[in-house]
Write a protein that holds these residues in place. Structure first.
Motif, PDB file in Angstrom:
ATOM      1  N   GLN A 104       3.735  35.324  19.016  1.00  0.00           N
ATOM      2  CA  GLN A 104       2.650  36.168  18.502  1.00  0.00           C
ATOM      3  C   GLN A 104       1.413  35.340  18.191  1.00  0.00           C
ATOM      4  N   PHE A 105       0.247  35.858  18.641  1.00  0.00           N
ATOM      5  CA  PHE A 105      -1.056  35.294  18.295  1.00  0.00           C
ATOM      6  C   PHE A 105      -1.733  36.309  17.379  1.00  0.00           C
ATOM      7  N   LYS A 106      -1.959  35.915  16.114  1.00  0.00           N
ATOM      8  CA  LYS A 106      -2.234  36.892  15.045  1.00  0.00           C
ATOM      9  C   LYS A 106      -3.715  37.141  14.779  1.00  0.00           C
ATOM     10  N   ASN A 107      -4.523  37.094  15.822  1.00  0.00           N
ATOM     11  CA  ASN A 107      -5.930  37.484  15.685  1.00  0.00           C
ATOM     12  C   ASN A 107      -6.230  38.514  16.757  1.00  0.00           C
ATOM     13  N   PRO A 108      -6.423  39.783  16.367  1.00  0.00           N
ATOM     14  CA  PRO A 108      -6.611  40.839  17.366  1.00  0.00           C
ATOM     15  C   PRO A 108      -7.994  40.864  18.001  1.00  0.00           C
ATOM     16  N   ASN A 109      -8.910  39.959  17.598  1.00  0.00           N
ATOM     17  CA  ASN A 109     -10.299  40.057  18.049  1.00  0.00           C
ATOM     18  C   ASN A 109     -10.703  39.001  19.067  1.00  0.00           C
ATOM     19  N   ILE A 110      -9.746  38.289  19.636  1.00  0.00           N
ATOM     20  CA  ILE A 110     -10.075  37.302  20.664  1.00  0.00           C
ATOM     21  C   ILE A 110     -10.406  38.033  21.960  1.00  0.00           C
ATOM     22  N   ASP A 111     -11.530  37.650  22.584  1.00  0.00           N
ATOM     23  CA  ASP A 111     -11.957  38.339  23.804  1.00  0.00           C
ATOM     24  C   ASP A 111     -10.996  38.092  24.962  1.00  0.00           C
ATOM     25  N   LYS A 112     -10.624  36.818  25.172  1.00  0.00           N
ATOM     26  CA  LYS A 112      -9.782  36.475  26.314  1.00  0.00           C
ATOM     27  C   LYS A 112      -8.736  35.437  25.903  1.00  0.00           C
ATOM     28  N   ILE A 113      -7.478  35.782  26.147  1.00  0.00           N
ATOM     29  CA  ILE A 113      -6.384  34.844  25.947  1.00  0.00           C
ATOM     30  C   ILE A 113      -5.594  34.782  27.258  1.00  0.00           C
ATOM     31  N   ASP A 114      -5.577  33.609  27.883  1.00  0.00           N
ATOM     32  CA  ASP A 114      -4.751  33.378  29.073  1.00  0.00           C
ATOM     33  C   ASP A 114      -3.629  32.435  28.669  1.00  0.00           C
ATOM     34  N   ILE A 115      -2.394  32.872  28.861  1.00  0.00           N
ATOM     35  CA  ILE A 115      -1.250  32.055  28.497  1.00  0.00           C
ATOM     36  C   ILE A 115      -0.477  31.693  29.761  1.00  0.00           C
ATOM     37  N   SER A 171     -13.926  33.441  23.284  1.00  0.00           N
ATOM     38  CA  SER A 171     -14.264  34.586  22.438  1.00  0.00           C
ATOM     39  C   SER A 171     -15.620  34.404  21.791  1.00  0.00           C
ATOM     40  N   SER A 172     -16.273  35.525  21.556  1.00  0.00           N
ATOM     41  CA  SER A 172     -17.560  35.491  20.845  1.00  0.00           C
ATOM     42  C   SER A 172     -17.362  35.650  19.338  1.00  0.00           C
ATOM     43  N   SER A 173     -16.137  36.001  18.906  1.00  0.00           N
ATOM     44  CA  SER A 173     -15.826  36.037  17.475  1.00  0.00           C
ATOM     45  C   SER A 173     -15.133  34.736  17.100  1.00  0.00           C
ATOM     46  N   ALA A 174     -14.802  34.596  15.830  1.00  0.00           N
ATOM     47  CA  ALA A 174     -14.227  33.340  15.351  1.00  0.00           C
ATOM     48  C   ALA A 174     -12.891  33.058  16.054  1.00  0.00           C
ATOM     49  N   LEU A 175     -12.767  31.861  16.588  1.00  0.00           N
ATOM     50  CA  LEU A 175     -11.541  31.448  17.284  1.00  0.00           C
ATOM     51  C   LEU A 175     -10.531  30.921  16.267  1.00  0.00           C
ATOM     52  N   ARG A 176     -10.021  31.830  15.475  1.00  0.00           N
ATOM     53  CA  ARG A 176      -8.953  31.485  14.526  1.00  0.00           C
ATOM     54  C   ARG A 176      -7.691  32.161  15.007  1.00  0.00           C
ATOM     55  N   LEU A 177      -6.628  31.406  15.218  1.00  0.00           N
ATOM     56  CA  LEU A 177      -5.474  31.959  15.912  1.00  0.00           C
ATOM     57  C   LEU A 177      -4.169  31.387  15.377  1.00  0.00           C
ATOM     58  N   PRO A 178      -3.595  31.971  14.304  1.00  0.00           N
ATOM     59  CA  PRO A 178      -2.241  31.583  13.898  1.00  0.00           C
ATOM     60  C   PRO A 178      -1.231  31.950  14.993  1.00  0.00           C
ATOM     61  N   VAL A 179      -0.273  31.066  15.226  1.00  0.00           N
ATOM     62  CA  VAL A 179       0.723  31.278  16.277  1.00  0.00           C
ATOM     63  C   VAL A 179       2.106  31.258  15.635  1.00  0.00           C
ATOM     64  N   VAL A 180       2.921  32.300  15.911  1.00  0.00           N
ATOM     65  CA  VAL A 180       4.242  32.434  15.304  1.00  0.00           C
ATOM     66  C   VAL A 180       5.254  32.791  16.387  1.00  0.00           C
ATOM     67  N   LEU A 181       6.414  32.143  16.321  1.00  0.00           N
ATOM     68  CA  LEU A 181       7.533  32.459  17.203  1.00  0.00           C
ATOM     69  C   LEU A 181       8.565  33.265  16.418  1.00  0.00           C
ATOM     70  N   TRP A 182       8.989  34.409  16.976  1.00  0.00           N
ATOM     71  CA  TRP A 182       9.882  35.322  16.282  1.00  0.00           C
ATOM     72  C   TRP A 182      11.161  35.554  17.080  1.00  0.00           C
ATOM     73  N   ARG A 183      12.227  35.885  16.367  1.00  0.00           N
ATOM     74  CA  ARG A 183      13.300  36.627  16.990  1.00  0.00           C
ATOM     75  C   ARG A 183      12.872  38.088  17.036  1.00  0.00           C
ATOM     76  N   ALA A 184      13.309  38.795  18.060  1.00  0.00           N
ATOM     77  CA  ALA A 184      12.815  40.160  18.282  1.00  0.00           C
ATOM     78  C   ALA A 184      13.111  41.081  17.107  1.00  0.00           C
ATOM     79  N   ASN A 185      14.322  41.007  16.541  1.00  0.00           N
ATOM     80  CA  ASN A 185      14.670  41.913  15.440  1.00  0.00           C
ATOM     81  C   ASN A 185      13.852  41.601  14.190  1.00  0.00           C
ATOM     82  N   ALA A 186      13.560  40.317  13.950  1.00  0.00           N
ATOM     83  CA  ALA A 186      12.726  39.945  12.800  1.00  0.00           C
ATOM     84  C   ALA A 186      11.296  40.429  12.990  1.00  0.00           C
ATOM     85  N   PHE A 187      10.794  40.349  14.218  1.00  0.00           N
ATOM     86  CA  PHE A 187       9.429  40.811  14.481  1.00  0.00           C
ATOM     87  C   PHE A 187       9.314  42.319  14.258  1.00  0.00           C
TER      88      PHE A 187
END
Length: 580
Positions: A104-115, A171-187
């Motif tokens: 999960q990348f926890k900033n919904p306002n990033i214009d473009k994320i290529d992974i 992105s044209s908004s602030a590039l702040r991006l917490p990254v979290v790895l989850w198990r599916a049931n916990a998410f």
């Protein structure tokens, strides 16, 4: 602040804790089981011109260009540059991680994320290739792996351990991006709690909006209108900035971006006008009017730049307005509070709460690892909306008390201008007004004129102060005997007038006789060991169809003259020009 206000704010803050931290509290003991893992070890390359391709970035010859990122959370500020990030997922423990994993990348306002996710490919010569996914605000919603307001990717079973995942961020908004790895049931559990929290806060804003909209339609007070507009636009802005609107509205990025900036500019402008009307700043306050014009113009400029696609500039202006605007409003509120406008205390507290949220929000975009600002602004907005409702209620109460006092004072001075100071009866001025109105109405009416017999002699013998006591006593008698619908007036000197609506001459004589007997029964002591009585003569006239106020009064005065000529202490009524 009242106890009720404190309780509601406390509940709001507790709700914030639940929505933002309950999951971590409940599942803190399970982190050792790899339910949650925050990714904190990153390497990065700045691509100022956006020229690098993935093949270039991932080539062995480019590896030494990556630098270790010094913070735990990716936070690169507002920039035109493209950034490439690489990191590795923690080793997969087969015993603990039997379920699928979500990144999960926890900033919904990033214009473009290529992974770019490394996966095994038994059919390829190198036994390794990269699974590419492209998401972001400017990309179609169909690109998402998981329907969530943030960006969530499923990690395939073919993921290659000990290989780098690559991110391309733009992105044209602030590039702040917490990254979290989850198990599916916990998410799923976390997403459920998160959406409940957001629902509560959006519900608070909507409730405040609807409640005060109803009050506006009742009171028609512009302060309530601008409050509703402000909360409404802030609700829409928050709904979009937290990524929920994008889930519902899959439109072109240009239109989506334009809507965002229109709502933000409208929220700021309506807050300025709300402040102006709430704090009742007069037109003579030229400094505030100039500041208001500057703030509104700046907000319009921010909106226009954003709509036209100049998002970097618009973001910088928005952050500046977010810091300066509430400060200006709070200074104005302090000024009005010192002037004695008590509702400004709630207003000051409300904007103080929002200012804290804005400061946290802005600083989090520029200072890594300082704040976890995921929901601070939403929480602050919800608290502010409640406090502003209290402020409006307090303002309404203050204005009502002020209006009641003003009305009472106006009534007092009006009565004072229409009342005889000595007797407390109405004066000649009010008689002229009321008699004209009664005559114009054309109903049954008898006019009574009273004159104290030999009053000049009484004054000459005992003095004017003793004469005043007689006038006062007669005034009290009239107030005691007459009904409220039968007003009495001191016409001048020792002469009094009474209006008797819906009373004919015969009935009026009975009222006059009761007054005459009461006057005659009164005893006065104008000198030691001296008791005297006084009498009064009465002239009455009944309204005729062709009368005006002057004719009616002349006939009553004529009747009084006849009563005096008949020996005084008499009652004479003229009806159809015939004495009764």
């Amino acid at each position: 602040m009242t106890k009720k206000a404190c309780l509601i704010v406390l509940v709001t803050l507790l709700t914030s804790i639940i929505s933002n931290g309950l999951f971590n509290i409940v599942y803190a003991g399970q982190k050792s089981e790899h339910n949650i893992h925050s990714i904190t070890d990153f390497e990065f390359v700045e691509d100022a011109g956006g020229e690098y391709s993935f093949d270039t970035i991932s080539s062995p010859s480019f590896a030494n260009r990556f630098k270790q990122y010094p913070h735990e959370v990716i936070s690169l500020g507002i920039t035109k540059s493209v950034y490439w990030i690489r990191f590795q997922l923690p080793p997969n423990d087969p015993q603990a991680m039997t379920a699928s994993q979500l990144l999960q990348f926890k900033n919904p306002n990033i214009d473009k994320i290529d992974i770019f996710i490394p996966v095994a490919d038994n059919n390829a010569a190198s036994d390794l290739h990269y699974l590419t996914k492209a998401v972001g605000v400017s990309r179609p919603a169909a690109n998402r792996d998981v329907l969530d307001n943030t960006w969530v990717f499923s990690i395939p079973d073919q993921y290659r351990q000990n290989q780098f995942l690559y991110l391309r961020l733009e992105s044209s908004s602030a590039l702040r991006l917490p990254v979290v790895l989850w198990r599916a049931n916990a998410f799923i559990t976390e997403a459920f709690l998160k959406n409940i929290g957001f629902g509560i806060f959006y519900g608070i804003l909507l409730a405040m909006l609807l409640f005060n909209l109803f009050i506006f339609f009742v009171l028609r007070d512009k302060a309530y209108l601008f409050y509703v507009l402000y909360i409404g636009f802030m609700l829409l802005y928050q709904f979009q900035v937290h990524g929920y609107l994008r889930l519902w509205l899959d439109i072109s990025y240009e239109l989506y971006n334009a809507i965002f900036w229109v709502w933000l500019a409208a929220a700021f402008i309506s807050s300025i006008y709300f402040t102006h009307h709430f704090l009742q700043v007069g037109s003579k306050n030229t400094l505030w009017n100039k500041l208001m014009a500057v703030l509104v113009a700046t907000a319009l400029l921010q909106g226009i730049l954003g709509v036209c696609g100049y998002n970097i500039w618009a973001n910088q202006i928005a952050h500046g307005l977010g810091l300066v605007g509430p400060l200006v409003i709070m200074v104005l509120a302090v000024f009005r509070l010192r002037q004695g406008f008590r509702p400004a205390r709630y207003y000051l507290l409300a904007w103080g709460v929002l200012s804290i949220g804005i400061v946290v929000w802005v600083l989090a975009a520029y200072i890594p690892d300082t704040f976890s600002a995921v929901n601070y602004l939403l929480v602050a907005t919800a608290c502010e909306s409640i406090l502003l409702s209290f402020a409006l209620s307090d303002r309404f109460k203050t204005l009502r008390l002020k209006e009641a006092t003003l009305t009472k004072n106006m009534q007092y001075y009006r009565d004072l201008s229409l009342t005889d100071e000595l007797t407390g009866l109405y004066n000649k001025r009010h008689l002229t007004e009321l008699l004209g109105r009664e005559v114009a109405g054309g109903g049954l009416l008898t006019l009574m004129v009273i004159d104290i017999d030999h009053f000049k002699t009484y004054n000459d013998n005992y003095g004017h102060w003793q004469g005043d006591q007689v006038l006062i006593r007669l005034g009290n008698i009239l107030l005691t005997i007459l009904e409220k619908s039968q007003p009495a007036f001191r016409y001048g000197g020792e002469e009094f007038v009474v209006l008797l609506p819906n009373i004919n001459c015969a009935a009026a004589i009975g009222i006059a006789d009761r007054i005459r007997e009461r006057i005659q029964a009164e005893e006065f002591v104008p000198a030691p060991n001296l008791t005297v009585t006084v009498t009064a003569s009465f002239g009455l006239a009944e309204l005729r169809y062709d009368d005006n106020a002057e004719k009616l009064f002349q006939r009553a005065d004529e009747a009084l003259y006849k009563a005096k000529a008949a020996g005084r202490n008499q009652i004479v009524c003229l009806s159809d020009d015939n004495p009764l």
